[in-house]
Design a protein around this motif. Structure first.
Motif, PDB file in Angstrom:
ATOM      1  N   LEU A 293       3.952   1.693   3.734  1.00 36.80           N
ATOM      2  CA  LEU A 293       2.781   1.208   3.014  1.00 36.80           C
ATOM      3  C   LEU A 293       2.765  -0.314   3.035  1.00 36.80           C
ATOM      4  N   THR A 294       1.590  -0.885   3.305  1.00 38.96           N
ATOM      5  CA  THR A 294       1.384  -2.337   3.295  1.00 38.96           C
ATOM      6  C   THR A 294       0.149  -2.641   2.464  1.00 38.96           C
ATOM      7  N   HIS A 295       0.284  -3.583   1.538  1.00 38.61           N
ATOM      8  CA  HIS A 295      -0.786  -3.910   0.593  1.00 38.61           C
ATOM      9  C   HIS A 295      -0.827  -5.426   0.454  1.00 38.61           C
TER      10      HIS A 295
ATOM     11  N   SER B 110      -5.840 -20.027  -2.323  1.00 39.23           N
ATOM     12  CA  SER B 110      -6.708 -19.353  -1.357  1.00 39.23           C
ATOM     13  C   SER B 110      -5.958 -18.395  -0.439  1.00 39.23           C
ATOM     14  N   GLN B 111      -4.652 -18.313  -0.580  1.00 37.00           N
ATOM     15  CA  GLN B 111      -3.844 -17.601   0.415  1.00 37.00           C
ATOM     16  C   GLN B 111      -3.676 -16.120   0.087  1.00 37.00           C
ATOM     17  N   LEU B 112      -3.763 -15.298   1.127  1.00 39.28           N
ATOM     18  CA  LEU B 112      -3.379 -13.894   1.021  1.00 39.28           C
ATOM     19  C   LEU B 112      -1.865 -13.800   0.902  1.00 39.28           C
ATOM     20  N   PHE B 113      -1.395 -12.793   0.164  1.00 34.74           N
ATOM     21  CA  PHE B 113       0.037 -12.545   0.110  1.00 34.74           C
ATOM     22  C   PHE B 113       0.277 -11.049  -0.028  1.00 34.74           C
ATOM     23  N   PHE B 114       1.488 -10.638   0.290  1.00 39.28           N
ATOM     24  CA  PHE B 114       1.837  -9.226   0.207  1.00 39.28           C
ATOM     25  C   PHE B 114       2.079  -8.829  -1.247  1.00 39.28           C
ATOM     26  N   HIS B 115       1.397  -7.763  -1.648  1.00 40.21           N
ATOM     27  CA  HIS B 115       1.681  -7.161  -2.938  1.00 40.21           C
ATOM     28  C   HIS B 115       2.745  -6.075  -2.804  1.00 40.21           C
ATOM     29  N   ASP B 116       2.622  -5.257  -1.773  1.00 32.11           N
ATOM     30  CA  ASP B 116       3.606  -4.203  -1.506  1.00 32.11           C
ATOM     31  C   ASP B 116       3.854  -4.128  -0.010  1.00 32.11           C
TER      32      ASP B 116
ATOM     33  N   ASP C  53     -18.268 -19.087 -15.840  1.00 34.01           N
ATOM     34  CA  ASP C  53     -17.664 -19.279 -14.521  1.00 34.01           C
ATOM     35  C   ASP C  53     -17.717 -17.972 -13.739  1.00 34.01           C
ATOM     36  N   PHE C  54     -17.498 -18.093 -12.423  1.00 38.18           N
ATOM     37  CA  PHE C  54     -17.462 -16.933 -11.539  1.00 38.18           C
ATOM     38  C   PHE C  54     -16.076 -16.819 -10.922  1.00 38.18           C
ATOM     39  N   ASN C  55     -15.645 -15.582 -10.702  1.00 36.81           N
ATOM     40  CA  ASN C  55     -14.263 -15.342 -10.320  1.00 36.81           C
ATOM     41  C   ASN C  55     -14.181 -14.152  -9.368  1.00 36.81           C
ATOM     42  N   LEU C  56     -13.512 -14.328  -8.238  1.00 28.94           N
ATOM     43  CA  LEU C  56     -13.157 -13.195  -7.384  1.00 28.94           C
ATOM     44  C   LEU C  56     -11.840 -12.656  -7.919  1.00 28.94           C
ATOM     45  N   ARG C  57     -11.949 -11.659  -8.794  1.00 30.68           N
ATOM     46  CA  ARG C  57     -10.766 -11.188  -9.524  1.00 30.68           C
ATOM     47  C   ARG C  57      -9.723 -10.598  -8.586  1.00 30.68           C
ATOM     48  N   ARG C  58     -10.158  -9.754  -7.682  1.00 28.27           N
ATOM     49  CA  ARG C  58      -9.236  -9.168  -6.699  1.00 28.27           C
ATOM     50  C   ARG C  58      -9.972  -8.937  -5.392  1.00 28.27           C
ATOM     51  N   ALA C  59      -9.265  -9.160  -4.294  1.00 28.55           N
ATOM     52  CA  ALA C  59      -9.723  -8.778  -2.957  1.00 28.55           C
ATOM     53  C   ALA C  59      -8.504  -8.235  -2.238  1.00 28.55           C
ATOM     54  N   ARG C  60      -8.501  -6.952  -1.963  1.00 29.13           N
ATOM     55  CA  ARG C  60      -7.279  -6.300  -1.486  1.00 29.13           C
ATOM     56  C   ARG C  60      -7.548  -5.380  -0.295  1.00 29.13           C
ATOM     57  N   ILE C  61      -6.517  -5.190   0.517  1.00 30.17           N
ATOM     58  CA  ILE C  61      -6.490  -4.174   1.573  1.00 30.17           C
ATOM     59  C   ILE C  61      -5.159  -3.451   1.472  1.00 30.17           C
ATOM     60  N   LEU C  62      -5.224  -2.135   1.454  1.00 27.34           N
ATOM     61  CA  LEU C  62      -4.024  -1.304   1.376  1.00 27.34           C
ATOM     62  C   LEU C  62      -4.035  -0.343   2.553  1.00 27.34           C
ATOM     63  N   MET C  63      -2.916  -0.260   3.252  1.00 22.55           N
ATOM     64  CA  MET C  63      -2.783   0.649   4.391  1.00 22.55           C
ATOM     65  C   MET C  63      -1.488   1.438   4.238  1.00 22.55           C
ATOM     66  N   PHE C  64      -1.565   2.733   4.516  1.00 23.34           N
ATOM     67  CA  PHE C  64      -0.330   3.513   4.583  1.00 23.34           C
ATOM     68  C   PHE C  64      -0.452   4.547   5.689  1.00 23.34           C
ATOM     69  N   SER C  65       0.685   4.870   6.266  1.00 19.40           N
ATOM     70  CA  SER C  65       0.668   5.772   7.417  1.00 19.40           C
ATOM     71  C   SER C  65       1.983   6.521   7.498  1.00 19.40           C
ATOM     72  N   GLN C  66       1.933   7.628   8.231  1.00 18.54           N
ATOM     73  CA  GLN C  66       3.151   8.394   8.507  1.00 18.54           C
ATOM     74  C   GLN C  66       3.047   9.005   9.893  1.00 18.54           C
ATOM     75  N   ILE C  67       4.204   9.087  10.552  1.00 22.07           N
ATOM     76  CA  ILE C  67       4.261   9.742  11.852  1.00 22.07           C
ATOM     77  C   ILE C  67       4.775  11.163  11.722  1.00 22.07           C
ATOM     78  N   SER C  68       5.329  11.473  10.542  1.00 22.67           N
ATOM     79  CA  SER C  68       5.716  12.840  10.206  1.00 22.67           C
ATOM     80  C   SER C  68       5.745  12.927   8.694  1.00 22.67           C
ATOM     81  N   GLU C  69       5.927  14.119   8.194  1.00 22.08           N
ATOM     82  CA  GLU C  69       5.972  14.296   6.742  1.00 22.08           C
ATOM     83  C   GLU C  69       7.221  13.692   6.127  1.00 22.08           C
ATOM     84  N   LYS C  70       8.160  13.259   6.942  1.00 19.86           N
ATOM     85  CA  LYS C  70       9.414  12.688   6.433  1.00 19.86           C
ATOM     86  C   LYS C  70       9.318  11.192   6.169  1.00 19.86           C
ATOM     87  N   PHE C  71       8.412  10.487   6.841  1.00 17.86           N
ATOM     88  CA  PHE C  71       8.407   9.029   6.792  1.00 17.86           C
ATOM     89  C   PHE C  71       7.049   8.503   6.344  1.00 17.86           C
ATOM     90  N   LEU C  72       7.074   7.440   5.553  1.00 22.59           N
ATOM     91  CA  LEU C  72       5.854   6.787   5.104  1.00 22.59           C
ATOM     92  C   LEU C  72       6.099   5.283   5.062  1.00 22.59           C
TER      93      LEU C  72
END
Length: 407
Positions: free
Chosen positions: A88-90, A110-116, A67-86
Motif C-alpha cells: 500500500l502507498t498513500h 506545498s510538498q507531497l509526502f508519504f502518509h503510508d 480564508d480558503f483551505n485545501l484541507r486534504r489532497a490524497r492518492i492511495l494505491m494498493f495492490s497484490q499479486i496473490s492473496e498472500k502479499f499486499l
C-alpha cells in the motif's frame, strides 16, 4: 454579525438547497485494474480532495476572518499479486492555503509526502503481519480514523494522540500484526519513535516534561514505542483489510463495538532533575470506547454514535499545543434523515469533548454542531460545521464549509 460570516452561511445554505436535485450516480468502487479473471491480482487507486471555506471570529487585526483551505489532497494505491502479499502507498498534502503556498510550489507547505508505505504478508485468512510507514495505531478507534467517511467534518484533534510528537502525521515506521480472533479484532505494533518532534522545547529545572526522549536521551533509552487496539464486534463484522476505521456507515451496516487500546513510549518524555541532569519519563496512554451504527427502520434513516474515555500521561505536568497529561472524554452522535438511497440525504450531528490537564486549572471544552449533505454517499459530500473551543482566555468560534469528492 460579521458580513463575511453571513455570506458564508448563506452560501452554504444555498448549496445545500440547490444541490438536492443534483444527485450523482452511486460510486461503483473506483479504479481497479485486475490482472486475472479471479480478481486476486489487482491494483486499486483511490483519490480524494477536501476544500474548505473557514470563518474565524478571533484573529489578529491585520488578518482576514475568512480564508480558503485545501484541507486534504490524497492518492492511495494498493495492490497484490496473490492473496498472500499486499503493498500500500498513500501520499498527498494537507492544509494548503495562502500562508503555506510558495511562489513556485517548492516550499515546505506545498510538498507531497508519504502518509503510508507498507508491505504485508497474510499468514492466513484471519491474521497478517507487515511493516513500513503504517497507520495500524493503538489507543482508540479515532486514532485509526479514516479521513474519507468521518461523521464530523474532521477528526477530534486530541484523539490523534501522538501526531507530530513521536510519529509522522500519525504514522510510525515499524512492524505490526493484525487480525481477527472470532469477533475480536486486534492490531499491535512495535515502532521506532521519531527523533524530530513538534515539541522542541528544552527541559528546565523544576519545569514540566517535554516530549523529546529520543532527541535528548538517544535511541537506546527512548527509541521504541508500542501500541495496540482491540475491539469486540457484537453485531456485523467490520473489515480489517486496511487500517482505516469507518466514521459512519450511513445505515449500510449494523455495528456495535466495544474497544480498548494503549500507547507506551518508555522515556519518551524528558525532565531536568534538581541536579540539572536529564531524566526520562515514561509516556503511557490508554482509552476505552464504544461505537454504534445502525439503520432505523426501512426509510433510509440511520443513527451513528461514539464515545471514548482517554487517559493521557505525557510526563509530569506536560502541556503543549493539543496535548497534555490528564484525561479526555469525547462523544459524538449523528442522525441520517429519512430518504431513498438514490436521493441526497442530510445528516445533522453534534460532538463534545472535555479535556482536563494536570498543569492547568482550566478544562478545554470543544463543542461542534454540523450538517452533512450526501450527494452520492461519502463520495460526494458537503459539510457545514460550527465549532466553539474554550480554554482559559481562549474562546474561539469557527464556521467551516467543506466540499469533498473521492473516486
Amino acid at each position: 454579525m460579521n458580513k463575511k460570516l453571513i455570506i458564508l452561511l448563506c452560501f452554504g445554505v444555498f448549496i445545500f438547497q440547490s444541490s438536492y436535485a443534483q444527485v450523482s450516480p452511486y460510486y461503483k468502487g473506483g479504479l481497479k485494474v485486475e490482472f486475472d479473471e479471479e480478481g486476486k491480482k489487482y491494483l486499486r487507486i483511490i483519490s480524494w480532495a477536501q476544500v474548505q471555506s473557514v470563518y474565524q471570529d478571533d484573529v489578529a487585526e491585520d488578518e482576514s476572518n475568512l480564508d480558503f483551505n485545501l484541507r486534504r489532497a490524497r492518492i492511495l494505491m494498493f495492490s497484490q499479486i496473490s492473496e498472500k502479499f499486499l503493498i500500500l502507498t498513500h501520499f498527498g498534502l494537507n492544509n494548503l492555503n495562502s500562508d503555506s503556498m510558495s511562489p513556485t510550489g517548492t516550499g515546505d507547505g506545498s510538498q507531497l509526502f508519504f502518509h503510508d508505505v507498507f508491505a504485508q504478508y497474510n499468514l492466513n485468512e484471519n491474521h497478517s503481519i507487515g511493516g513500513g510507514l503504517h497507520y495500524f495505531n493503538g489507543i482508540s478507534r479515532l486514532n485509526n480514523q479514516s479521513t474519507l467517511n468521518m461523521l464530523t467534518l474532521d477528526n477530534n484533534r486530541q484523539s490523534w494522540t501522538t501526531l507530530g510528537l513521536t510519529d509522522q502525521f500519525a504514522r510510525h515506521v515499524g512492524i505490526y500484526a493484525k487480525g481477527n480472533l472470532g469477533k475480536l479484532q486486534y492490531r499491535v505494533a512495535i515502532n521506532d519513535a521519531t527523533t524530530s518532534s513538534l515539541d522542541l522545547r528544552e527541559p528546565e529545572i523544576n519545569g514540566s516534561a517535554v516530549y523529546g526522549g529520543k532527541r535528548l536521551l538517544g535511541s537506546k533509552d527512548a527509541g521504541k514505542a508500542y501500541a495496540g487496539y482491540f475491539d469486540f464486534h457484537f453485531l456485523d463484522q467490520e473489515s480489517n483489510f486496511l487500517p482505516y476505521k469507518v466514521g459512519t456507515y450511513l445505515g449500510n451496516k449494523k455495528i456495535f463495538n466495544l474497544g480498548a487500546g494503549f500507547f507506551a513510549h518508555p522515556n519518551g518524555a524528558v525532565y531536568t532533575n534538581n541536579n540539572g541532569e536529564l531524566e526520562g519519563d515514561n509516556v503511557s496512554i490508554f482509552a476505552v470506547d464504544a461505537f454504534y451504527d445502525t439503520p432505523l427502520g426501512t426509510n433510509g434513516s440511520a443513527l451513528t454514535a461514539y464515545a471514548t474515555y482517554q487517559n493521557n500521561n505525557y510526563g509530569e505536568n506536560y502541556l503543549y499545543s493539543a496535548y497534555g497529561t490528564g484525561s479526555m472524554v469525547y462523544s459524538h452522535v449523528g442522525y441520517l434523515l429519512p430518504g431513498e438511497n438514490t436521493k441526497a440525504q442530510f445528516q445533522p450531528y453534534l460532538s463534545y469533548a472535555i479535556n482536563s490537564y494536570d498543569a492547568s486549572e482550566d478544562n478545554r471544552n470543544i463543542f461542534k454542531g454540523g450538517l452533512n449533505l450526501f450527494l452520492s454517499s461519502h463520495n460526494s459530500k458537503l459539510s457545514l460545521e460550527y465549532s466553539n473551543e474554550s480554554f482559559g482566555d481562549i474562546n474561539q468560534n469557527v464556521v467551516t464549509l467543506q466540499a469533498m469528492i473521492y473516486l
